[in-house]
Design an enzyme around this catalytic site. Structure first.
Site, short mmCIF file in Angstrom:
data_model
loop_
_atom_site.label_atom_id
_atom_site.label_comp_id
_atom_site.label_asym_id
_atom_site.label_seq_id
_atom_site.Cartn_x
_atom_site.Cartn_y
_atom_site.Cartn_z
N GLY A 241 -35.80 -72.47 -23.68
CA GLY A 241 -35.29 -73.83 -23.64
C GLY A 241 -34.55 -74.25 -24.89
O GLY A 241 -34.27 -75.44 -25.09
N SER B 213 -33.60 -68.72 -22.44
CA SER B 213 -32.18 -69.12 -22.52
C SER B 213 -31.25 -68.10 -21.87
O SER B 213 -30.15 -67.85 -22.37
CB SER B 213 -31.78 -69.39 -23.97
OG SER B 213 -32.53 -70.47 -24.50
N LYS C 204 -40.19 -75.05 -13.33
CA LYS C 204 -41.08 -75.87 -14.17
C LYS C 204 -41.36 -77.21 -13.47
O LYS C 204 -41.46 -77.24 -12.24
CB LYS C 204 -40.48 -76.04 -15.56
CG LYS C 204 -40.13 -74.67 -16.19
CD LYS C 204 -39.80 -74.73 -17.64
CE LYS C 204 -39.49 -73.31 -18.14
NZ LYS C 204 -39.19 -73.27 -19.57
N GLU D 18 -40.93 -63.07 -22.98
CA GLU D 18 -40.26 -64.33 -23.27
C GLU D 18 -40.58 -64.78 -24.69
O GLU D 18 -41.63 -65.40 -24.92
CB GLU D 18 -40.74 -65.42 -22.30
CG GLU D 18 -40.46 -65.13 -20.85
CD GLU D 18 -40.40 -66.41 -20.03
OE1 GLU D 18 -39.35 -66.68 -19.47
OE2 GLU D 18 -41.40 -67.14 -20.00
N ASN E 229 -37.74 -70.17 -12.64
CA ASN E 229 -38.92 -70.98 -12.91
C ASN E 229 -38.46 -72.43 -13.04
O ASN E 229 -37.87 -72.81 -14.03
CB ASN E 229 -39.56 -70.48 -14.22
CG ASN E 229 -40.72 -71.35 -14.68
OD1 ASN E 229 -41.16 -72.24 -13.95
ND2 ASN E 229 -41.19 -71.11 -15.89
N GLU F 22 -45.67 -71.93 -22.09
CA GLU F 22 -45.98 -73.37 -22.02
C GLU F 22 -47.42 -73.59 -21.59
O GLU F 22 -48.08 -74.52 -22.07
CB GLU F 22 -44.97 -74.07 -21.09
CG GLU F 22 -43.61 -74.21 -21.75
CD GLU F 22 -42.43 -74.24 -20.79
OE1 GLU F 22 -42.62 -74.48 -19.58
OE2 GLU F 22 -41.30 -74.01 -21.27
P1 PGA Z 1 -35.29 -71.18 -20.24
O1 PGA Z 1 -36.81 -70.95 -19.81
O2 PGA Z 1 -34.45 -70.24 -19.39
O3 PGA Z 1 -35.01 -72.61 -19.93
O4 PGA Z 1 -35.17 -70.85 -21.69
C1 PGA Z 1 -37.30 -69.66 -19.54
C2 PGA Z 1 -38.75 -69.74 -19.13
O5 PGA Z 1 -39.50 -70.56 -19.68
O6 PGA Z 1 -39.19 -68.98 -18.24
#
Ligand code: PGA
Length: 253
Positions: A175, A215, A12, A169, A10, A99
């Site tokens: 993040g 993460s 983003k 998640e 992803n 998000e």
């Molecule tokens: P991250 O994000 O791996 O940066 O923690 C995961 C996600 O939001 O799908």
């Protein structure tokens, strides 16, 4: 039944068109022998370029949108429909990411509408669920995740449920560099599997991949992906670097 692992990146709100092209070229090379199913979700503006690059390379990498609107078309400034994603070459779409829920006010009911819209276009939905830190600390993890699941999958018949991927998640792990432990992930994944059986029957519970997200990094991927009900990963930050993402995919073999 052995479920084929499924890892999706992803991106983003990262990568201009040129940057996206560079990353996808690097990924195509590194992932040519991958045994896992692999998807990438670039920002909308880069979807067409990435599609072109994947087609040129005859790559099996799949293309995902990061969101869509539930209507096919209309006066919805700033929105993109499932139909448009399909038209642009997407195979699937990430829906209900935390998000989107937290920063853009998406509700469980809204996610359910999008899931139906995506399925109607033949897109593969990755439906995201997960609790906040506050909810986990209050012992409400399963209450929240099961509510999101029941609402997000409401009205789907068993055949439709089988077409989904679920991404668990935990919001506190996204993040933050603080991943759920393998045991924490497995616990919720096992509960999700049980609920899938209730909502979609045994065949759906067997077939649906449940990704872990939050993460995921090269150094924790193997342990997380080694859990019996962790069928893949939804990867944010680490999907922006080809080397790291390829290592995660490798850990999913
Ligand atoms: P991250 O994000 O791996 O940066 O923690 C995961 C996600 O939001 O799908």
């Amino acid at each position: 039944m052995a479920r084929r692992k499924f890892v999706c990146g992803n991106w983003k709100m990262h990568k201009t068109g040129q940057e996206a092209l560079q990353l996808v070229k690097d990924l195509v090379q590194r992932l040519s022998g991958a045994s896992a199913q692999v998807g990438i979700a670039p920002p909308f503006t880069a979807v067409a370029q990435v599609k072109w690059a994947l087609s040129q390379a005859r790559s099996p990498l799949q293309l995902f949108g990061q969101n869509c609107h539930h209507e096919k078309q209309g006066a919805f400034t700033g929105e993109v429909s499932a139909l448009m994603l399909k038209d642009a070459g997407c195979d699937g779409v990430i829906l209900g990411h935390s998000e989107r829920r937290q920063l853009f006010g998406e509700t469980d009911e809204g996610v359910a509408r999008k899931v139906k819209a995506a399925l109607a276009e033949g897109l593969h939905p990755i439906v995201c669920v997960g609790e906040t830190l506050q909810e986990r600390e209050a012992g409400r993890t399963w209450e929240v995740v099961s509510r999101q699941m029941r609402a997000g999958l409401a009205g789907l018949d068993t055949g439709a449920v089988q077409k989904l991927t679920i991404a668990y998640e935990p919001v506190w792990a996204i993040g933050t560099g603080r991943n759920a432990t393998a045991a924490q992930a497995q616990e919720v994944h096992g509960q999700i599997r049980g609920l899938l059986r209730e909502l979609g029957g045994a065949a759906a519970a067997d077939a649906v991949r449940i990704q872990y997200g939050g993460s995921v990094k090269p150094d924790n991927a193997a342990e997380l992906l080694g859990q019996p009900d962790v069928d893949g990963a939804l990867v944010g930050g680490a999907s922006l670097k080809a080397e790291d993402f390829a290592k995660i995919v490798e850990a999913a073999r």
